[in-house]
Structure formats: structure tokens, C-alpha cells
Write an enzyme that holds these catalytic residues in place. Structure first.
Site, PDB file in Angstrom:
ATOM      1  CE  LYS A 138      72.035  -9.961  42.214  1.00  0.00           C
ATOM      2  NZ  LYS A 138      70.392 -10.597  42.027  1.00  0.00           N
ATOM      3  CG  ASP A 166      67.939  -7.758  42.719  1.00  0.00           C
ATOM      4  OD1 ASP A 166      66.691  -7.895  43.266  1.00  0.00           O
ATOM      5  OD2 ASP A 166      68.457  -9.082  42.039  1.00  0.00           O
ATOM      6  CD  GLU A 195      66.369  -6.269  39.895  1.00  0.00           C
ATOM      7  OE1 GLU A 195      65.656  -7.466  39.547  1.00  0.00           O
ATOM      8  OE2 GLU A 195      66.827  -6.473  38.108  1.00  0.00           O
ATOM      9  CG  ASP A 218      62.667  -9.793  40.327  1.00  0.00           C
ATOM     10  OD1 ASP A 218      62.404 -10.570  39.614  1.00  0.00           O
ATOM     11  OD2 ASP A 218      63.706  -9.960  40.752  1.00  0.00           O
ATOM     12  CE  LYS A 240      65.842 -12.310  38.136  1.00  0.00           C
ATOM     13  NZ  LYS A 240      66.019 -11.826  39.929  1.00  0.00           N
TER      14      LYS A 240
END
Length: 327
Positions: A138, A166, A195, A218, A240
Site C-alpha cells: 500500500k 495500490d 493501482e 481498480d 473486488k
């Protein structure tokens, strides 16, 4: 011939989270959601409905209302239309697919380890991983320069490592450029993708072109005007399901991505072990060549109904759940 009798139950769960789990702007102390159980004759299926705060467009209360509005039609022998709420559509479709024996039992339990800030812990976990060494980091929670230095350090220390990053649209173009500045150009191709680095798609596209670091869509995948298509600098789409919709909706997106030459990655929205094992089955079924992004169970303090292989967390059964509705 008489159709098998149908029955259903809805349960609510509340799982404590490890300290320090932060979403965009809030600390997540518990993970709250619903489980739906469908029974048709001798067959049954479970589904998890767990809107993710700050990411889902529906609340848990709205999801519960939509689920309770859908169930009577199914109990009457019909197949009501999919809910317009993604978490409800996904959870119900899983329960139906299990009940209809359409969700294969084989699962892909590989995972891209999630680095939450301690590179030393990631080193140890990656060293024990067989096959492709893919990890997720992250970024965007701290200064972009710090993120760049951490990524650079990981890529330098592990020559066969590939990273998925991300940023959750957190960077301005200048901050994104500041990140790229600290990543050795020779190693940028080992970043499988980042992302949505910037707040807009146009800014993210420009970042990819200027830095040579591939990006993945995303948040965009769930926007009404998004079209899956090949674009310079775009390597993948991240799906997701809790935020996207039913199994059929997800499968359609995966097929579109593969036709465009893009990688499709099935990823967690911090579901319980029940939902995660279903995502692993979905990944084995729909994206067998791609490591899914499911390394979130360790953020919780317990598992729910089904065990994730090798997880030491205690398992909670239905007697630990609040039954909110039963036919």
C-alpha cells in the site's frame, strides 16, 4: 414432480480487527457483515454480504434491506433479478452458485503477501513462498518519497520479486512523480502495476507514460463510464467482487480483460474467511494463471464458518452469529 422445498436464513457478524487497520480516512475496528444461507432440498449454499466502509456505495443496513426484499421471491420458487447493490448481488450469487453446485470446490490459495509497513516481515514471508514472488504494498499513506524508497529497497533486496502497488488515487501528479524518482529505472518493470496512482484516469495515464511504470484500473472498474480496453501503460484491472457485483458480472469483466490482453486480478475487500475462500475458488475457476490478492485474513482476529488453509485464527460457527431473519 414437486420442486425441492426452499428455506433461508440471514445472520449478522461482527469480527474484531487487528489494531492499526486504516481505510481511507477511518480506523476499522470491526468488520461487520451479513451471511445468507439458502437451502433447497438437500443442497445448500452460503454467501457473504459485507459492504466495505468508504469503498462500497451501500451501507450494511441498506444491504440488509435489499437482501430481505430479495428472499421472498426466491422462497416462492422464482429467481428474482440481481440486486443493484454490488455486495448483495455478489453474496447472493455465491449462495446460489453453491446451492446449484456451480462454484467449483477447487481453490487458488496463493496470495500476494500484503506489506503493511514492515519490510523485514515481508522479506521473511517471501523467502518461504514457492513459485512467483509477488507482493503487494500500500502506498500513498505516507510521503511519496518514503514510498519510493521502500519500493526501491524491496526490489533491490529480492531480485526475483515483483510488486503490485495500490495508491487508491491518493497522489497528485507531482507526488506521483516524486515517488517514481526514487525507484531505480532499471527496476520499474518489476512493478507489475500500481493501482490508480492519481485522482483522475488522465493523470494516471500520464504517470504511466512518463514513468514507465504500468498501472491497473481498480476504482474505475466500478464506474458507469468505464470500458475495458487495451491502453498504453495499462497492464491489468482489479476486480473486488464485493464492490463490483455478482459472479456473472465479474466473469464478464474478466473475459473482457483477457480479450483486451489485460491481466484480471481478483482481490479482497476484507471479507471473512468464508468470503475469502469463495474468492479463492472463484480465482481458480476464472483466473487460474494469476495470483489473486487475498492476503487480508491476518487483519482479523477470527475466522468465520470456513477455514483458510494453515491459518491459526480461531473459527467461529453459526452459534456465534446473530440470526436476523429465518424463513
Amino acid at each position: 414432480m414437486t420442486a425441492p422445498e426452499r428455506s433461508a436464513g440471514v445472520y449478522r457478524y461482527c469480527l474484531p480487527m487487528e489494531a492499526g487497520v486504516v481505510l481511507r480516512h477511518q480506523r476499522l475496528k470491526t468488520r461487520d457483515g451479513l451471511l445468507v444461507h439458502l437451502q433447497q432440498g438437500e443442497r445448500s449454499g452460503w454467501g457473504e454480504i459485507a459492504p466495505l466502509p468508504e469503498f462500497s456505495r451501500e451501507t450494511l443496513e441498506q444491504a440488509q434491506q435489499a437482501l430481505l426484499a430479495w428472499l421472498p421471491g426466491w422462497l416462492d420458487g422464482d429467481l428474482p433479478a440481481e440486486s443493484g447493490l454490488p455486495s448483495v448481488a455478489f453474496g447472493v450469487s455465491c449462495a446460489l452458485a453453491e446451492c446449484g453446485q456451480q462454484l467449483p470446490a477447487d481453490a487458488d490459495y496463493r496470495k500476494a503477501p500484503l506489506c503493511t509497513g514492515d519490510p523485514d516481515a515481508l522479506f521473511a514471508e517471501l523467502a518461504a513462498l514457492p513459485g512467483d514472488k509477488i507482493a503487494k504494498v500500500k502506498v500513498g499513506l505516507y510521503e511519496a518519497v518514503r514510498d519510493g524508497m521502500v519500493v526501491n529497497m524491496l526490489l533491490e533486496a529480492l531480485p526475483d520479486l515483483r510488486l503490485r502497488l495500490d495508491a487508491n488515487r491518493s497522489w497528485t501528479p507531482s507526488r506521483a512523480a516524486g515517488f517514481a524518482k526514487y525507484v531505480n529505472p532499471a527496476w520499474r518493470k518489476r512493478i507489475a502495476f500500481i493501482e490508480e496512482p492519481c485522482k483522475t484516469r488522465a493523470e494516471s495515464r500520464a504517470f504511466a507514460q512518463e514513468s514507465g511504470i504500468a498501472i491497473a484500473w481498480d476504482e474505475s472498474v466500478r464506474e458507469a463510464d468505464f470500458v475495458v480496453q487495451a491502453e498504453p501503460g495499462v497492464a491489468a484491472i482489479v476486480i473486488k467482487p464485493t464492490l463490483t457485483g455478482s459472479l456473472n458480472r465479474c466473469r464478464a469483466l474478466i473475459q473482457q480483460a483477457h480479450q483486451a490482453g489485460l491481466t484480471a486480478v481478483i482481490s479482497s475487500s476484507i471479507e471473512s474467511s468464508l468470503g475469502l475462500t469463495q474468492l479463492a475458488r472463484m480465482a481458480h475457476w476464472m483466473t487460474p494463471d494469476t495470483v489473486p490478492g487475498l492476503d487480508t485474513l491476518g487483519l482479523m482476529q477470527a475466522q468465520l464458518l470456513r477455514r483458510w488453509p494453515d491459518s491459526p485464527l480461531p473459527l467461529l460457527e453459526t452459534d456465534a452469529l446473530e440470526c436476523v431473519w429465518r424463513s
